[in-house]
Write a protein that holds these residues in place. Structure first.
Motif, PDB file in Angstrom:
ATOM      1  N   UNK A  50      10.811   8.132  -2.674  1.00  9.61           N
ATOM      2  CA  UNK A  50      11.558   8.284  -1.426  1.00  9.61           C
ATOM      3  C   UNK A  50      10.613   8.621  -0.279  1.00  9.61           C
ATOM      4  N   UNK A  51       9.647   9.485  -0.554  1.00  8.67           N
ATOM      5  CA  UNK A  51       8.646   9.835   0.454  1.00  8.67           C
ATOM      6  C   UNK A  51       7.876   8.591   0.888  1.00  8.67           C
ATOM      7  N   UNK A  52       7.494   7.752  -0.065  1.00  8.37           N
ATOM      8  CA  UNK A  52       6.734   6.537   0.247  1.00  8.37           C
ATOM      9  C   UNK A  52       7.539   5.607   1.152  1.00  8.37           C
ATOM     10  N   UNK A  53       8.822   5.440   0.867  1.00  7.40           N
ATOM     11  CA  UNK A  53       9.660   4.589   1.713  1.00  7.40           C
ATOM     12  C   UNK A  53       9.784   5.179   3.117  1.00  7.40           C
ATOM     13  N   UNK A  54       9.882   6.496   3.211  1.00  4.78           N
ATOM     14  CA  UNK A  54       9.981   7.138   4.520  1.00  4.78           C
ATOM     15  C   UNK A  54       8.711   6.907   5.345  1.00  4.78           C
ATOM     16  N   UNK A  55       7.543   7.006   4.696  1.00  6.90           N
ATOM     17  CA  UNK A  55       6.289   6.778   5.423  1.00  6.90           C
ATOM     18  C   UNK A  55       6.179   5.332   5.886  1.00  6.90           C
ATOM     19  N   UNK A 104       0.795  -1.213   0.000  1.00  5.69           N
ATOM     20  CA  UNK A 104       0.000   0.000   0.000  1.00  5.69           C
ATOM     21  C   UNK A 104       0.831   1.268   0.000  1.00  5.69           C
ATOM     22  N   UNK A 105       1.725   1.393   0.967  1.00  5.63           N
ATOM     23  CA  UNK A 105       2.490   2.630   1.103  1.00  5.63           C
ATOM     24  C   UNK A 105       3.503   2.811  -0.021  1.00  5.63           C
ATOM     25  N   UNK A 106       4.258   1.757  -0.319  1.00  2.00           N
ATOM     26  CA  UNK A 106       5.306   1.876  -1.340  1.00  2.00           C
ATOM     27  C   UNK A 106       4.776   1.529  -2.730  1.00  2.00           C
TER      28      UNK A 106
END
Length: 236
Positions: free
Chosen positions: A167-172, A57-59
Motif C-alpha cells: 500500500x505504501x508503494x502504491x501511495x508513493x 520501480x516503485x511498485x
C-alpha cells in the motif's frame, strides 16, 4: 563473512522458488511487449526505462522487498529465523542484498528483452549507442529505486506483514505522478527517478546534487530503521 554469505544464499533461494518473483518478471515482460508498437526504437526504449522509473520501480521493487521482509511474519517463520546462529543485522543485510540482486536481474532481463524486440521488429533508429544510452539511465534509475525500498522494508517490519508496504508503494507512485511535474518533484525522493530520465538528454546526471542526496538519505534511514527494529523492537 561466511554467515552473511549464507544469509544471502538462503534469501536468494527463497526468492528464486517464489511465485512473487516470477510473477513480477512476467508482468514486466508483458507490459514491455504490449508497448512495442509505440513509435521508433528511441521511443520504445524510453518507455521501457520510464516504466522502471515509475510502476516497475516503485511498485514492483517495493512489492518484492515488502514480501521478502513481511513473509516471515505472515508465514510465522520469524521465530525460527531468529533462532538461527546468525546475527539479526546479517539477516537484514542478506534479505536486502537478495532484493538488490534479483531486482537488477529482472531489470537486465527486461531490458534485454526490449532490445531483442527492437531487433526482431526492426524498429527505426535502433543503434548500439541508443541502447547504451538507455542502459546507463536504466541502471541509474534502478539504483535510485532500490534506495527507495529502504522505507518499504521498514514498513514491512513495523507492520509485521507485506500488505502495508505494498500500500505504501502504491501511495508513493501516486505522489510521484502528481508532483513529478511540479517544482516539488525535485525534492521528493519518489519523483527523482522519472526526472532523471526526463533530463537524460542533456547529461548523464542532469539533476542537482540535492535531488540525488534525498533518495540516498531516504534509503539509509529506512535501512537503519529496519536494522534497529529487528535488533531491539522486534524482541517482543
Amino acid at each position: 563473512m561466511n554467515a552473511l554469505l549464507t544469509a544471502i544464499h538462503v534469501e536468494t533461494m527463497k526468492l528464486r522458488r517464489s511465485s512473487v518473483l516470477w510473477g513480477l518478471q512476467g508482468f514486466f515482460l508483458f507490459v514491455t511487449v504490449i508497448r512495442i508498437g509505440e513509435g521508433d526504437a528511441a521511443g520504445f526504449l524510453q518507455n521501457t526505462v520510464f516504466m522502471f522509473a515509475s510502476v516497475f520501480g516503485l511498485v514492483g521493487f517495493g512489492a518484492l522487498a515488502g514480501w521478502v521482509f513481511g513473509r516471515e511474519y505472515t508465514d510465522r517463520t520469524l521465530k525460527d529465523l531468529l533462532a538461527l546462529p546468525i546475527s539479526r543485522g546479517k539477516i537484514v543485510t542478506g534479505k536486502f542484498l537478495s532484493v538488490i540482486l534479483w531486482s537488477f536481474g529482472m531489470t537486465v532481463a527486461t531490458y534485454g528483452f526490449a532490445l531483442l524486440m527492437c531487433m526482431l521488429f526492426h524498429l527505426e533508429g535502433f543503434s548500439a549507442d541508443l541502447a547504451l544510452h538507455y542502459l546507463v539511465q536504466l541502471l541509474i534509475i534502478c539504483g535510485l529505486q532500490l534506495l527507495l525500498c529502504g522505507p518499504v522494508v521498514f514498513t514491512a517490519s513495523a507492520s509485521r506483514g507485506y500488505l502495508a508496504p505494498i500500500a505504501y508503494a502504491f501511495c508513493t507512485l501516486m505522489i510521484a505522478l502528481i508532483t513529478g511535474s511540479t517544482w516539488l518533484g525535485a525534492y521528493l525522493p519518489w519523483s527523482v527517478p522519472a526526472l532523471q530520465l526526463a533530463g537524460s538528454g542533456s547529461a548523464v546526471l542532469p539533476l542537482g546534487t540535492v535531488s540525488y542526496l534525498i533518495p540516498v538519505a531516504t534509503g539509509i534511514l529506512g535501512l537503519a530503521g529496519t536494522w534497529a527494529w529487528w535488533r531491539w523492537t522486534d524482541q517482543r
